[in-house]
Design an enzyme around this catalytic site. Structure first.
Site, PDB file in Angstrom:
ATOM      1  N   ILE A 182       2.325   2.847   2.442  1.00  0.00           N
ATOM      2  CA  ILE A 182       3.546   2.756   3.248  1.00  0.00           C
ATOM      3  C   ILE A 182       4.578   1.887   2.550  1.00  0.00           C
ATOM      4  O   ILE A 182       5.746   2.274   2.395  1.00  0.00           O
ATOM      5  CB  ILE A 182       3.228   2.212   4.654  1.00  0.00           C
TER       6      ILE A 182
ATOM      7  N   GLY B 254       4.070  -2.933  10.934  1.00  0.00           N
ATOM      8  CA  GLY B 254       2.656  -3.187  10.702  1.00  0.00           C
ATOM      9  C   GLY B 254       1.896  -3.344  12.000  1.00  0.00           C
ATOM     10  O   GLY B 254       1.539  -2.360  12.655  1.00  0.00           O
ATOM     11  N   ARG B 255       1.679  -4.584  12.408  1.00  0.00           N
ATOM     12  CA  ARG B 255       0.986  -4.887  13.656  1.00  0.00           C
ATOM     13  C   ARG B 255       1.689  -6.052  14.344  1.00  0.00           C
ATOM     14  O   ARG B 255       2.170  -6.978  13.694  1.00  0.00           O
ATOM     15  CB  ARG B 255      -0.487  -5.234  13.400  1.00  0.00           C
TER      16      ARG B 255
ATOM     17  N   ALA C  33       6.412   4.960  15.345  1.00  0.00           N
ATOM     18  CA  ALA C  33       6.980   5.250  14.026  1.00  0.00           C
ATOM     19  C   ALA C  33       6.319   6.458  13.364  1.00  0.00           C
ATOM     20  O   ALA C  33       6.952   7.176  12.597  1.00  0.00           O
ATOM     21  CB  ALA C  33       6.867   4.023  13.125  1.00  0.00           C
TER      22      ALA C  33
ATOM     23  N   HIS D 221       5.721   1.720  19.463  1.00  0.00           N
ATOM     24  CA  HIS D 221       4.622   2.035  18.546  1.00  0.00           C
ATOM     25  C   HIS D 221       4.608   3.542  18.249  1.00  0.00           C
ATOM     26  O   HIS D 221       3.572   4.214  18.374  1.00  0.00           O
ATOM     27  CB  HIS D 221       3.279   1.596  19.124  1.00  0.00           C
TER      28      HIS D 221
ATOM     29  N   GLU E  46       1.402  -6.005  23.451  1.00  0.00           N
ATOM     30  CA  GLU E  46       1.682  -4.565  23.384  1.00  0.00           C
ATOM     31  C   GLU E  46       0.736  -3.827  24.326  1.00  0.00           C
ATOM     32  O   GLU E  46      -0.471  -4.084  24.271  1.00  0.00           O
ATOM     33  CB  GLU E  46       1.501  -4.066  21.953  1.00  0.00           C
TER      34      GLU E  46
ATOM     35  N   GLY F 285       0.827  -1.197   0.000  1.00  0.00           N
ATOM     36  CA  GLY F 285       0.000   0.000   0.000  1.00  0.00           C
ATOM     37  C   GLY F 285       0.863   1.249   0.000  1.00  0.00           C
ATOM     38  O   GLY F 285       2.017   1.233  -0.448  1.00  0.00           O
TER      39      GLY F 285
ATOM     40  N   SER G  15      -1.647  -9.100  -0.829  1.00  0.00           N
ATOM     41  CA  SER G  15      -2.535 -10.264  -0.701  1.00  0.00           C
ATOM     42  C   SER G  15      -2.764 -10.934  -2.045  1.00  0.00           C
ATOM     43  O   SER G  15      -2.843 -12.162  -2.137  1.00  0.00           O
ATOM     44  CB  SER G  15      -3.865  -9.845  -0.071  1.00  0.00           C
ATOM     45  N   ARG G  16      -2.853 -10.125  -3.109  1.00  0.00           N
ATOM     46  CA  ARG G  16      -3.029 -10.664  -4.455  1.00  0.00           C
ATOM     47  C   ARG G  16      -2.051  -9.991  -5.406  1.00  0.00           C
ATOM     48  O   ARG G  16      -1.709  -8.815  -5.219  1.00  0.00           O
ATOM     49  CB  ARG G  16      -4.469 -10.437  -4.936  1.00  0.00           C
TER      50      ARG G  16
END
Length: 209
Positions: free
Chosen positions: A51, A125-126, A175, A173, A154, A49, A71-72
């Site tokens: 980022i 990301g996460r 960034a 967290h 977290e 995306g 994802s695709r």
């Protein structure tokens, strides 16, 4: 976010954590550490995306080459099903994907075993995308390094073994926490809401399989 990723990677390659520890001990550590360069490195970016694509652009300036995965598949971007084949051969793996059912636990023991020795895992990301216990195994063994802006759990609790890993650099967290970030977030939100009100799909929508 892309600045944080770039700075995190350079911090690891240029051995700044070790240098700060030497400084704390007033040691002039000439030739007592092994620095590396970003030039010529291959970077795997999971999440293509805004980022991820900006991260790739910034790495390009430093002479590194990026492989983007989403994802695709689409033009210039590989699909997630290609990960087992493409993870090996990359010195740096950057997580810039959202947390979905497909990405939860994506970076587990099998994924990490595919990474090259001494490679750097960067999670912007996460936290739940990465299996913390599996990552700890690799960090304790000294086979991989990491730069983490997000963790699971977290906030990372006091005494958690991740804190003690010299191969890991951890930020809380933060960034995106720089001047002007909130204004940019509101601008993006306004674009998303306007698209929704027009009956269109917001451009930043995360698609689920």
């Amino acid at each position: 976010m892309s600045e944080w990723v770039l700075s995190a990677v350079l911090t690891q390659l240029r051995q700044w954590p070790a240098l700060v520890r030497f400084q704390d001990k007033s040691v002039w550590a000439h030739r007592q550490f092994e620095a590396d360069t970003l030039a010529g490195k291959r970077v795997l970016i999971i999440g293509a995306g805004a980022i991820g694509t900006e991260v790739a652009r910034r790495f390009d300036v430093f002479g590194a080459s990026s492989t983007l995965v989403a994802s695709r598949p689409r033009k210039g971007v590989l699909g997630a099903n290609s990960l087992p084949e493409v993870v090996p051969g990359h010195s740096i793996v950057v997580i810039a994907a959202p947390l979905t059912e497909e990405t939860r636990g994506l970076v587990g023991s099998e994924f990490l075993k595919l990474m090259d020795d001494n490679a750097i895992l960067v999670n912007a990301g996460r936290g739940k995308i990465v299996d913390t216990d599996a990552l700890l195994v690799e960090l304790v063994a000294g086979r991989l390094r990491a730069a983490l802006d997000v963790t699971d759990p977290e906030p990372l609790p006091d005494g958690h073994p991740l804190w003690a890993q010299q191969g890991a650099v951890i930020s809380p967290h933060s960034a995106r926490t720089v001047p002007g970030t909130n204004r940019l977030c509101y601008e993006v939100a306004a674009v998303q809401i306007a698209a929704f009100l027009r009956g269109e799909q917001p451009p930043n929508a995360v698609e689920h399989n």
